[in-house]
Design a protein around this motif. Structure first.
Motif, short mmCIF file in Angstrom:
data_model
loop_
_atom_site.label_atom_id
_atom_site.label_comp_id
_atom_site.label_asym_id
_atom_site.label_seq_id
_atom_site.Cartn_x
_atom_site.Cartn_y
_atom_site.Cartn_z
N TYR A 189 38.81 62.84 40.89
CA TYR A 189 38.20 62.60 39.58
C TYR A 189 38.99 61.61 38.74
N ASP A 190 40.33 61.48 38.99
CA ASP A 190 41.12 60.56 38.18
C ASP A 190 41.08 59.13 38.70
N VAL A 191 40.15 58.81 39.61
CA VAL A 191 39.82 57.40 39.86
C VAL A 191 39.17 56.82 38.61
N PHE A 192 38.49 57.67 37.83
CA PHE A 192 37.80 57.34 36.58
C PHE A 192 36.57 56.47 36.82
N GLY A 193 36.72 55.35 37.54
CA GLY A 193 35.61 54.41 37.72
C GLY A 193 35.66 53.30 36.69
N CYS A 194 34.96 52.19 36.97
CA CYS A 194 34.94 51.07 36.04
C CYS A 194 33.79 50.14 36.40
N TRP A 195 33.44 49.27 35.46
CA TRP A 195 32.42 48.26 35.71
C TRP A 195 33.04 47.06 36.43
N LEU A 196 32.31 46.53 37.42
CA LEU A 196 32.70 45.26 38.04
C LEU A 196 31.97 44.12 37.37
N ASN A 197 30.72 44.32 37.03
CA ASN A 197 29.92 43.35 36.27
C ASN A 197 28.87 44.12 35.47
N GLU A 198 27.85 43.43 34.99
CA GLU A 198 26.91 44.07 34.07
C GLU A 198 26.16 45.25 34.68
N THR A 199 25.88 45.20 35.99
CA THR A 199 25.02 46.22 36.60
C THR A 199 25.66 46.96 37.75
N ASN A 200 26.90 46.65 38.10
CA ASN A 200 27.54 47.29 39.25
C ASN A 200 28.86 47.93 38.83
N LEU A 201 29.08 49.16 39.29
CA LEU A 201 30.29 49.89 38.95
C LEU A 201 31.01 50.34 40.22
N ILE A 202 32.30 50.63 40.07
CA ILE A 202 33.15 51.01 41.19
C ILE A 202 33.48 52.49 41.10
N SER A 203 33.31 53.20 42.19
CA SER A 203 33.68 54.62 42.29
C SER A 203 34.56 54.80 43.51
N GLY A 204 35.09 56.01 43.68
CA GLY A 204 35.98 56.28 44.80
C GLY A 204 35.54 57.50 45.59
N ASN A 205 36.05 57.57 46.83
CA ASN A 205 35.87 58.76 47.64
C ASN A 205 37.15 58.94 48.46
N LEU A 206 37.43 60.17 48.81
CA LEU A 206 38.67 60.50 49.51
C LEU A 206 38.36 61.31 50.75
N HIS A 207 38.91 60.86 51.90
CA HIS A 207 38.72 61.56 53.16
C HIS A 207 40.09 61.98 53.69
N ARG A 208 40.25 63.28 53.91
CA ARG A 208 41.50 63.79 54.45
C ARG A 208 41.59 63.52 55.95
#
Length: 587
Positions: A189-208
């Motif tokens: 959850y502390d990836v937080f996320g952010c905008w890359l441009n006006e319509t696209n955002l960045i999220s994360g996933n974690l695989h053990r």
């Protein structure tokens, strides 16, 4: 005093006398007569008063935009947002984060009460909308960010899943009618996320992968994926990065390289250029110390030795390591943790896409952006800043879902650059021109050795605020200090900072927010709350307006003394005074 004839005291004597006065007495003395006024405005006098009052090193030159020492003294004295003008108490629990729209007309607040509130930034700030995220199984909201045209709001929070497992989730809210457009899972959850441009955002996933080994995948998501056509990609994998020693990728943000050539403020005056950096910057062109000793023909010497089939060298190295273990050739004996880390390193050595050969921006790639995030290599606490270049063709979800094509043996992406902080990173922020990265950290003891990744070193109570030039990838300022934090390493949380054209501000656990001048490296103000200050935010169009958010469930609004005087002067007199004057006249 000037009596109309010759002055009783020459200017040089008055100057020496005024040097013993503080700035308020000098200004008062300047009201006596014309001679005293002229001496009281002397540039050399105000230069001395400036360095003495603000305790600035005399090796630091005057701000490049300043026209006089008197005006510069007045700027620091009168334009700092240090006067509390309003306290917003609409949240019912700890307020964790604040973010302004780019126009400055709105701002958003996130809280442990699981709401995100939208505020109208007028003379008297008022609540415009509140969204409760509990119906979506959120535990609380923790971060928000407006997109570049302020039409969408990204909201990040902690999502409670099956069996009370907690992960993160990102929601996109329309600013036109405050409707929820889409939701994206975000882990951790502390990836937080952010905008890359006006319509696209960045999220994360974690695989053990193992007990202390994992893989972080960063995804590019279309904000309108809930309403897009089924024939259009709404998600694409950006990067897949291996994590060692229980570390993970957290706190992603994007820097726009196109702004570097027109910075708001350059921080490279001679004193700072001469100072040696305390935080080493590593180029990740090689994978090990042994490879660095080889002739450097490329940034990734191991990659050019791969046979056509791919992966044979890595397999041979891994097999040799297993043979050494079976034959008891490893000395000293390795723990289970060390064994897992070594196997992971050998496995990934030739299964990683090489880093970019030239990270620094040029005219031909000025449109590229940097993905910046916290990471690590020694322990789970974030102690490094990773930087990965995002090229123009990667900034859309068009194309294959799994991103760029790669060789069959290339499972992971390498980092293009790493900055080692040697401490626990608890906050990051970009300057408005995206040229400089400011980093809050709590230092580890000097020369400490980490033998167990699950037991990081103790961290200092003092918070160091480092400054890095993203154009040169070097530290350019000595660390700023004043603020403090007290929670131990395993409970440490993020304290958000913000940067304006001339100032940088940060929260702290000592119940204060702090403001520093970016050019002079001095602390200018302490802003009091009743509990931990989690976040600060400058208005992007008016740096004399600052917001602070605290665990005391309050958002405080701070303005500069100059702005307060102007606003008070504009207020009309109460009408009842006019009526009483008329009554007195009639009587």
């Amino acid at each position: 005093m000037d009596t109309g004839g010759c002055p009783l005291l020459p200017d040089s004597v008055l100057f020496e006398i005024f040097l013993y006065l503080d700035h308020e007495d000098v200004l008062s003395a300047g009201l006596v007569c014309r001679q005293w006024h002229a001496v009281a405005r002397d540039e050399f006098l105000w230069k001395e008063l400036f360095y003495r009052y603000y305790r600035v090193s005399r090796e630091v030159p005057r701000h490049p935009a300043a026209v006089s020492w008197y005006d510069e003294f007045q700027r620091l004295y009168d334009t700092i947002p240090c006067v509390e003008v309003q306290a917003l108490k609409e949240h019912s629990d700890q307020v964790l984060h604040l973010s302004f729209s780019h126009s400055g007309g709105l701002f958003a607040s996130c809280s442990k009460d699981c709401t995100v509130k939208i505020w109208s930034n007028e003379l008297d700030i008022s609540l415009q909308h509140s969204s409760n995220m509990r119906p979506y199984n959120w535990s609380y909201t923790q971060f928000s960010q407006f997109n570049s045209d302020d039409s969408l709001l990204l909201v990040s929070g902690v999502f409670v899943g099956p069996h009370n497992s907690s992960s993160g989730e990102i929601a996109v809210i329309s600013m036109e009618n405050f409707t929820l457009l889409s939701r994206v899972r975000n882990k951790p959850y502390d990836v937080f996320g952010c905008w890359l441009n006006e319509t696209n955002l960045i999220s994360g996933n974690l695989h053990r992968i193992g007990r202390i080994t994992s893989c972080s995948v960063l995804w590019l998501n279309n904000a309108f994926q809930g309403v897009e056509s089924e024939n259009v990609n709404v998600v694409k994998r950006l990067f897949k990065i291996q994590n060692l020693n229980a570390s993970t990728i957290r706190t992603v943000m994007v820097a726009d390289c196109s702004r570097y050539d027109s910075p708001d403020l350059l921080l490279d005056y001679e004193e700072q250029l001469a100072a040696s950096s305390t935080c080493p910057v590593f180029d990740l062109g090689t994978d090990s110390e042994e490879e660095e000793a080889k002739p450097k023909q490329t940034l990734e010497p191991a990659a050019q030795e791969l046979p056509d089939e791919g992966g044979v060298m890595a397999g041979d190295g891994l097999q040799q390591f297993f043979d050494d273990i079976m034959e008891d050739h490893t000395r000293p004996p390795m723990t289970e943790t060390e064994l897992e880390t070594k196997v992971a390193q050998l496995f990934v050595r030739n299964r990683t896409k090489p880093p970019e050969l030239n990270l620094l921006p040029t005219d031909s790639n000025s449109k590229m952006k940097y993905l910046i995030f916290t990471t690590g290599c020694l322990t789970y606490s974030p102690h490094q800043i990773g930087i990965k270049r995002i090229l123009p063709h990667q900034m859309t979800t068009a194309g294959p879902v799994l991103g760029e094509e790669r060789r069959s043996d290339e499972f992971f992406d390498s980092l293009d650059h790493v900055i080692d902080i040697h401490g626990h990173i608890i906050g990051m922020g970009l300057s408005p021109d995206h040229r400089y990265l400011y980093v809050n950290s709590r230092a580890w003891p000097r020369d400490c050795v980490i033998s167990d990744p699950m037991q990081p070193p103790p961290i200092a109570e003092e918070i160091d605020l480092h400054v890095f030039d993203l154009k040169t990838m070097k530290e350019v300022k000595r660390a700023l200090r004043a603020h403090r934090a007290y929670t131990p390493n395993e409970e440490c949380f993020f304290i958000f900072l913000d940067v304006s054209r001339d100032f940088v501000a940060s929260g702290a656990e000592d119940r204060h927010g702090y403001i520093w001048d970016r050019h002079y490296n001095i602390c200018l103000a302490k802003l009091q709350h009743d509990n931990v200050v989690n976040s600060v935010a400058f208005s992007p169009v008016e740096q004399e307006l600052l917001l602070t958010a605290s665990d005391d469930a309050t958002i405080k609004v701070w303005r500069s003394p100059r702005t307060v005087r102007i606003q008070q002067a504009r207020k009309p007199r109460p009408r009842k005074l006019l009526f009483s004057w008329l009554l007195n006249q009639n009587s």
